[in-house]
Design a protein around this motif. Sequence first.
Motif, PDB file in Angstrom:
ATOM      1  N   VAL A  90      68.824   8.414   7.530  1.00  0.00           N
ATOM      2  CA  VAL A  90      68.443   7.003   7.657  1.00  0.00           C
ATOM      3  C   VAL A  90      67.009   6.795   7.184  1.00  0.00           C
ATOM      4  CG1 VAL A  90      67.999   5.143   9.303  1.00  0.00           C
ATOM      5  CG2 VAL A  90      70.078   6.519   9.510  1.00  0.00           C
ATOM      6  N   GLU A  91      66.122   7.694   7.603  1.00  0.00           N
ATOM      7  CA  GLU A  91      64.704   7.589   7.234  1.00  0.00           C
ATOM      8  C   GLU A  91      64.533   7.617   5.707  1.00  0.00           C
ATOM      9  OE1 GLU A  91      60.368   7.943   8.115  1.00  0.00           O
ATOM     10  OE2 GLU A  91      62.116   7.335   9.294  1.00  0.00           O
ATOM     11  N   VAL A  92      65.107   8.621   5.070  1.00  0.00           N
ATOM     12  CA  VAL A  92      64.945   8.754   3.623  1.00  0.00           C
ATOM     13  C   VAL A  92      65.731   7.666   2.888  1.00  0.00           C
ATOM     14  CG1 VAL A  92      65.257  10.301   1.654  1.00  0.00           C
ATOM     15  CG2 VAL A  92      64.547  11.227   3.856  1.00  0.00           C
ATOM     16  N   GLY A  93      66.839   7.211   3.480  1.00  0.00           N
ATOM     17  CA  GLY A  93      67.588   6.105   2.883  1.00  0.00           C
ATOM     18  C   GLY A  93      66.756   4.838   2.841  1.00  0.00           C
ATOM     19  N   ALA A  94      66.017   4.578   3.922  1.00  0.00           N
ATOM     20  CA  ALA A  94      65.152   3.393   3.954  1.00  0.00           C
ATOM     21  C   ALA A  94      64.020   3.524   2.941  1.00  0.00           C
ATOM     22  CB  ALA A  94      64.584   3.208   5.365  1.00  0.00           C
ATOM     23  N   ILE A  95      63.463   4.724   2.827  1.00  0.00           N
ATOM     24  CA  ILE A  95      62.403   4.952   1.837  1.00  0.00           C
ATOM     25  C   ILE A  95      62.921   4.705   0.425  1.00  0.00           C
ATOM     26  CG2 ILE A  95      60.994   6.784   0.774  1.00  0.00           C
ATOM     27  CD1 ILE A  95      60.778   8.007   3.613  1.00  0.00           C
ATOM     28  N   THR A  96      64.130   5.191   0.155  1.00  0.00           N
ATOM     29  CA  THR A  96      64.727   5.029  -1.177  1.00  0.00           C
ATOM     30  C   THR A  96      65.030   3.571  -1.476  1.00  0.00           C
ATOM     31  OG1 THR A  96      65.707   7.230  -0.960  1.00  0.00           O
ATOM     32  CG2 THR A  96      66.596   5.803  -2.680  1.00  0.00           C
ATOM     33  N   ALA A  97      65.531   2.843  -0.470  1.00  0.00           N
ATOM     34  CA  ALA A  97      65.838   1.424  -0.662  1.00  0.00           C
ATOM     35  C   ALA A  97      64.576   0.644  -1.019  1.00  0.00           C
ATOM     36  CB  ALA A  97      66.476   0.855   0.602  1.00  0.00           C
ATOM     37  N   GLN A  98      63.489   0.922  -0.314  1.00  0.00           N
ATOM     38  CA  GLN A  98      62.237   0.218  -0.611  1.00  0.00           C
ATOM     39  C   GLN A  98      61.697   0.609  -1.983  1.00  0.00           C
ATOM     40  OE1 GLN A  98      62.259  -2.335   1.313  1.00  0.00           O
ATOM     41  NE2 GLN A  98      60.215  -2.142   2.263  1.00  0.00           N
ATOM     42  N   ALA A  99      61.840   1.882  -2.345  1.00  0.00           N
ATOM     43  CA  ALA A  99      61.385   2.306  -3.670  1.00  0.00           C
ATOM     44  C   ALA A  99      62.175   1.603  -4.767  1.00  0.00           C
ATOM     45  CB  ALA A  99      61.531   3.821  -3.799  1.00  0.00           C
ATOM     46  N   ALA A 100      63.490   1.512  -4.593  1.00  0.00           N
ATOM     47  CA  ALA A 100      64.330   0.840  -5.583  1.00  0.00           C
ATOM     48  C   ALA A 100      63.958  -0.637  -5.712  1.00  0.00           C
ATOM     49  CB  ALA A 100      65.802   0.986  -5.200  1.00  0.00           C
ATOM     50  N   ARG A 101      63.481  -1.216  -4.606  1.00  0.00           N
ATOM     51  CA  ARG A 101      63.071  -2.624  -4.625  1.00  0.00           C
ATOM     52  C   ARG A 101      61.655  -2.802  -5.170  1.00  0.00           C
ATOM     53  NH1 ARG A 101      62.305  -4.755   0.219  1.00  0.00           N
ATOM     54  NH2 ARG A 101      62.769  -6.869  -0.492  1.00  0.00           N
ATOM     55  N   GLY A 102      60.963  -1.680  -5.405  1.00  0.00           N
ATOM     56  CA  GLY A 102      59.626  -1.746  -5.973  1.00  0.00           C
ATOM     57  C   GLY A 102      58.550  -2.090  -4.972  1.00  0.00           C
ATOM     58  N   THR A 103      58.772  -1.778  -3.697  1.00  0.00           N
ATOM     59  CA  THR A 103      57.761  -2.085  -2.697  1.00  0.00           C
ATOM     60  C   THR A 103      57.556  -0.899  -1.764  1.00  0.00           C
ATOM     61  OG1 THR A 103      57.005  -3.797  -1.154  1.00  0.00           O
ATOM     62  CG2 THR A 103      59.313  -3.105  -0.976  1.00  0.00           C
ATOM     63  N   PHE A 104      56.666  -1.064  -0.816  1.00  0.00           N
ATOM     64  CA  PHE A 104      56.248   0.037   0.048  1.00  0.00           C
ATOM     65  C   PHE A 104      57.199   0.218   1.228  1.00  0.00           C
ATOM     66  CE2 PHE A 104      52.551  -1.770  -2.052  1.00  0.00           C
ATOM     67  CZ  PHE A 104      51.935  -0.640  -2.586  1.00  0.00           C
ATOM     68  N   SER A 105      57.310   1.443   1.693  1.00  0.00           N
ATOM     69  CA  SER A 105      58.144   1.728   2.866  1.00  0.00           C
ATOM     70  C   SER A 105      57.265   1.868   4.100  1.00  0.00           C
ATOM     71  CB  SER A 105      58.985   2.988   2.626  1.00  0.00           C
ATOM     72  OG  SER A 105      58.205   4.043   2.114  1.00  0.00           O
ATOM     73  N   PRO A 121      61.190  -0.996  11.191  1.00  0.00           N
ATOM     74  CA  PRO A 121      61.475  -0.377  12.501  1.00  0.00           C
ATOM     75  C   PRO A 121      62.265   0.925  12.378  1.00  0.00           C
ATOM     76  CG  PRO A 121      61.871  -2.736  12.584  1.00  0.00           C
ATOM     77  CD  PRO A 121      61.645  -2.397  11.146  1.00  0.00           C
ATOM     78  N   LEU A 122      63.197   0.999  11.405  1.00  0.00           N
ATOM     79  CA  LEU A 122      63.939   2.237  11.202  1.00  0.00           C
ATOM     80  C   LEU A 122      63.006   3.371  10.800  1.00  0.00           C
ATOM     81  CD1 LEU A 122      67.079   0.969   9.223  1.00  0.00           C
ATOM     82  CD2 LEU A 122      66.942   1.578  11.646  1.00  0.00           C
ATOM     83  N   LEU A 123      62.044   3.064   9.937  1.00  0.00           N
ATOM     84  CA  LEU A 123      61.090   4.067   9.497  1.00  0.00           C
ATOM     85  C   LEU A 123      60.189   4.516  10.642  1.00  0.00           C
ATOM     86  CD1 LEU A 123      60.166   2.336   6.133  1.00  0.00           C
ATOM     87  CD2 LEU A 123      61.234   4.584   6.328  1.00  0.00           C
ATOM     88  N   THR A 124      59.751   3.555  11.450  1.00  0.00           N
ATOM     89  CA  THR A 124      58.838   3.876  12.541  1.00  0.00           C
ATOM     90  C   THR A 124      59.526   4.687  13.636  1.00  0.00           C
ATOM     91  OG1 THR A 124      57.599   1.835  12.120  1.00  0.00           O
ATOM     92  CG2 THR A 124      57.276   2.910  14.258  1.00  0.00           C
ATOM     93  N   PHE A 125      60.674   4.199  14.106  1.00  0.00           N
ATOM     94  CA  PHE A 125      61.355   4.898  15.187  1.00  0.00           C
ATOM     95  C   PHE A 125      62.102   6.136  14.686  1.00  0.00           C
ATOM     96  CE2 PHE A 125      60.984   0.521  16.888  1.00  0.00           C
ATOM     97  CZ  PHE A 125      60.245   0.822  18.027  1.00  0.00           C
TER      98      PHE A 125
END
Length: 340
Positions: A90-105, A121-125
């Motif tokens: 989940v953590e790396v999935g959220a990072i990848t989604a933000q990267a694909a969108r061109g913004t920060f995670s 919140p997914l990244l933080t928790f």
Amino acid sequence: MTSLLTPVRGWHRPLVVCAALMFALVLVSGVGTLVDGRTLLDESVWVKPLKFGLAFGLYAATLAWLLTKPTRGRRLGRWLGTVFAVAATVEVGAITAQAARGTFSHFNADRTDPVTLALVPLLTFGVMVIVIAQLVLAVVVLIQRTGGAALNRAIRAGLALATFGMVVPVFWMVTEIHSRTVTDANGHSVRMYQGHGIGDPDGHGMPLTNWSVTGGDFRVPHFFALHGIQVLLLITAVLAALAAERVWLRDEKVRARLVGSAVLGYTGLVAVVTWQAWRGQSLIHPDAATLLALAAVLLLTAGTTARVIVTAKRTTAERTAAERATPQPAGCPVPAHPAR
């Protein structure tokens, strides 16, 4: 050596799947860095998923193998392994989604973007879940013997180092607050509440790692500590392989002492780079104090290693000489143990 080669089919399956997904992400991100010209803070948007995919892939694979070892708390360990695998995915999935969108995670405080609001919140928790699962897994493994003395020492020290490496990011998240506004790959202004660097919050610097060259960076001790377990297990495996040709290495205690020397040196390295980052100093721009500390760690490690090797070779030579001097019954060959 056989204790290091547990068949993959017996490894913890959710962690194996997690590792496979991470290594697939490394390939996808590698292609992304070549075909996608977008950048965040002067590096490709795909560099962060690539780094996280590689790091989590290696560690998930290590845990998947390690969870074949416990005899006590086995069910708890496997359950925690599943928690770790899900949280990491989940953590790396959220990072990848933000990267694909061109913004920060991480550290993104943009309140106008609904996707960011959902993912932060997914990244933080997620980090907290991963750290807690790691702490309990470490306890489960540390309370039992998982193999020979050398392997036990490598696993225990490696888990302690990895736990420290996972706590370091949590520490800097709550102690180094650098609120500022930066521009993402889409040209949008994004408010950030934190940064990786000390002295330079965004850590403008090295290729690929992006570790700061203008200040300290806690990603350095995070990296070295997290991957210490792989280094120590590799050293253990190499020593076990060399024992087939080196008589003086066939004693498990000797190999355990050599692994102990490696633990000493590697822990010293992690301590020095942590101290260096804390003082706001770049890894590649060490001052005299840092160089002196590194030299002390190197000399101490080399000294303890040399002492173990010299003692082991002398003991083996004395044992061989004693065996040759002992009268042998007629027809029995004299054992030959060349000390190499």
